[in-house]
Scaffold this active site. Structure first.
Site, PDB file in Angstrom:
ATOM      1  N   TYR A   1       0.843  -1.214   0.000  1.00  0.00           N
ATOM      2  CA  TYR A   1       0.000   0.000   0.000  1.00  0.00           C
ATOM      3  C   TYR A   1       0.873   1.258   0.000  1.00  0.00           C
ATOM      4  CZ  TYR A   1      -2.695  -3.633   2.572  1.00  0.00           C
ATOM      5  OH  TYR A   1      -3.259  -4.803   3.026  1.00  0.00           O
TER       6      TYR A   1
ATOM      7  N   ASP B   1       0.706   0.469   5.530  1.00  0.00           N
ATOM      8  CA  ASP B   1      -0.179   1.589   5.872  1.00  0.00           C
ATOM      9  C   ASP B   1      -1.479   1.333   5.129  1.00  0.00           C
ATOM     10  OD1 ASP B   1      -1.390   3.946   6.554  1.00  0.00           O
ATOM     11  OD2 ASP B   1      -0.046   5.244   5.413  1.00  0.00           O
TER      12      ASP B   1
ATOM     13  N   CYS C   1      -4.814   4.051  10.101  1.00  0.00           N
ATOM     14  CA  CYS C   1      -5.757   5.165  10.241  1.00  0.00           C
ATOM     15  C   CYS C   1      -7.032   4.730  10.956  1.00  0.00           C
ATOM     16  CB  CYS C   1      -6.092   5.757   8.877  1.00  0.00           C
ATOM     17  SG  CYS C   1      -6.859   4.593   7.733  1.00  0.00           S
TER      18      CYS C   1
ATOM     19  N   GLU D   1      -4.798   8.310  14.053  1.00  0.00           N
ATOM     20  CA  GLU D   1      -3.732   7.599  13.343  1.00  0.00           C
ATOM     21  C   GLU D   1      -2.773   7.040  14.393  1.00  0.00           C
ATOM     22  OE1 GLU D   1      -2.217   7.155   9.140  1.00  0.00           O
ATOM     23  OE2 GLU D   1      -3.893   8.347   9.869  1.00  0.00           O
TER      24      GLU D   1
END
Length: 363
Positions: free
Chosen positions: A213, A296, A321, A355
């Site tokens: 990602y 991520d 996140c 986050e």
């Protein structure tokens, strides 16, 4: 937005994370704060037409646009100062030009710490040459980039991206950030995230890094300084193109990009499938000696097969996140790894979103 109000919401987020991850044997969590105002690098507003005048407008979440719930504004303290100072000037210019004002229904701002700003004007009409000339004059007057959009139409006057420069340690990295593409919304906190991740990397013995990602290479560029070689994967074509531009511009020569989803890479790494995209890029997975994987992922977290892949690596650096899906994923990862470091990044002040990051090392 006072400093006291900011500190209160920060404390509430810390308490929430401490409770959520109480079963995960976290070390003391590092906390990286945000400015209390002017922190968002992106902002979008509806345009509210009231007779001959217009204004920026916001509406309560879930409510339809209407006179009863519209909040008209000329400034927005959440937005970076580049945006906040531009908003009233931009609105007055649009107000005074019927070509720009007519059937305009949304304005989107994208800016950078480097001072580069792009504005997208979105219409309920086809954009013609007269509109282009008016928009070019406005872009020149304000020193910004402008894009026009309507159904099935995108008009790029000069370019459809901004250039960002982010400092990590003693080095500055340059990024192309595309209009409509994903970028971190809080650049100050983004720099903290990059610094945290690279400091973790410094504590890991030199080896090869796998990144899933990777987006436009936001983390890839600074992390590459601390590994022998990097293989980064991303499924979005536009993000891959931006990542390659960023790699070339920053003259980093130990990164290879593969346009694969995390699920596809898992199949390729396990030898279940072969992909022409790896062959065309001359990427041989057997050449890599991965010591670390960096992820991520989207808010939905990581699928079960990819979690099993992650467990094969000695070190996992996971930026999330969504703390709920991170917690769920940790229930699997903690059967083989332990948390060495944990961090909270206040990327989204005064919202419920958080986050966070963890460094996991094989037990």
């Amino acid at each position: 937005m006072t400093s006291a109000a900011y500190q209160q919401q920060l404390t509430e987020k810390q308490l929430y994370l401490n409770k959520l991850f109480a079963d995960c044997a976290f070390p003391e969590m590092q906390v990286f704060t945000s400015p209390a105002s002017h922190y968002r690098m992106r902002a979008e507003f509806r345009i509210w037409h009231d007779g001959e005048t217009c204004s920026y407008a916001m509406f309560a979440p879930g409510e339809k646009a209407g006179n009863g719930n519209v909040k008209k504004l000329r400034h927005f303290a959440v937005a970076h100062k580049n945006i906040d100072s531009l908003m009233p000037v931009m609105l007055d210019c649009i107000q005074s030009n019927e070509l720009l004002k007519s059937r305009l229904f949304q304005v989107e701002f994208l800016t950078t710490l480097a001072g580069d700003t792009l504005v997208s004007l979105i219409y309920h009409k086809k954009l013609n040459n007269d509109w282009m000339q008016a928009a070019k004059a406005l872009a020149s007057e304000l020193g910004i980039q402008i894009i026009g959009r309507s159904r099935g139409q995108k008009v790029v006057l000069e370019r459809d991206y901004v250039i960002e420069r982010l400092s990590v340690g003693n080095e500055v990295f340059q990024y192309k950030q595309l209009e409509g593409g994903f970028t971190q919304p809080n650049a100050v906190v983004c720099e903290s995230m990059l610094s945290w991740a690279t400091n973790v990397a410094k504590a890991i013995p030199m080896g090869d890094l796998l990144e899933l990602y990777c987006g436009n290479g936001n983390f890839t560029l600074p992390l590459a300084r601390h590994f022998r070689r990097v293989l980064a994967t991303e499924v979005s074509k536009t993000s891959v193109q931006a990542a390659r531009w960023n790699i070339d511009t920053n003259q980093i020569h130990n990164i290879a990009i593969a346009r694969l989803s995390a699920e596809e890479f898992t199949e390729a790494y396990a030898g279940v499938r072969t992909f022409k995209r790896l062959v065309s890029e001359q990427i041989n997975l057997g050449d890599y000696e991965f010591s670390t994987v960096f992820v991520d992922p989207p808010r939905a977290g990581i699928d079960a097969d990819t979690l099993q892949l992650l467990q094969k690596f000695d070190n996992i650096i996971y930026v999330s996140c969504n703390p709920v899906t991170l917690h769920d994923n940790l229930q699997t990862l903690l059967t083989t790894h332990q948390v060495r470091q944990a961090a909270m990044f206040d990327q989204f002040p005064f919202t419920p979103h958080i986050e966070s990051g963890v460094w996991l090392q094989r037990c």
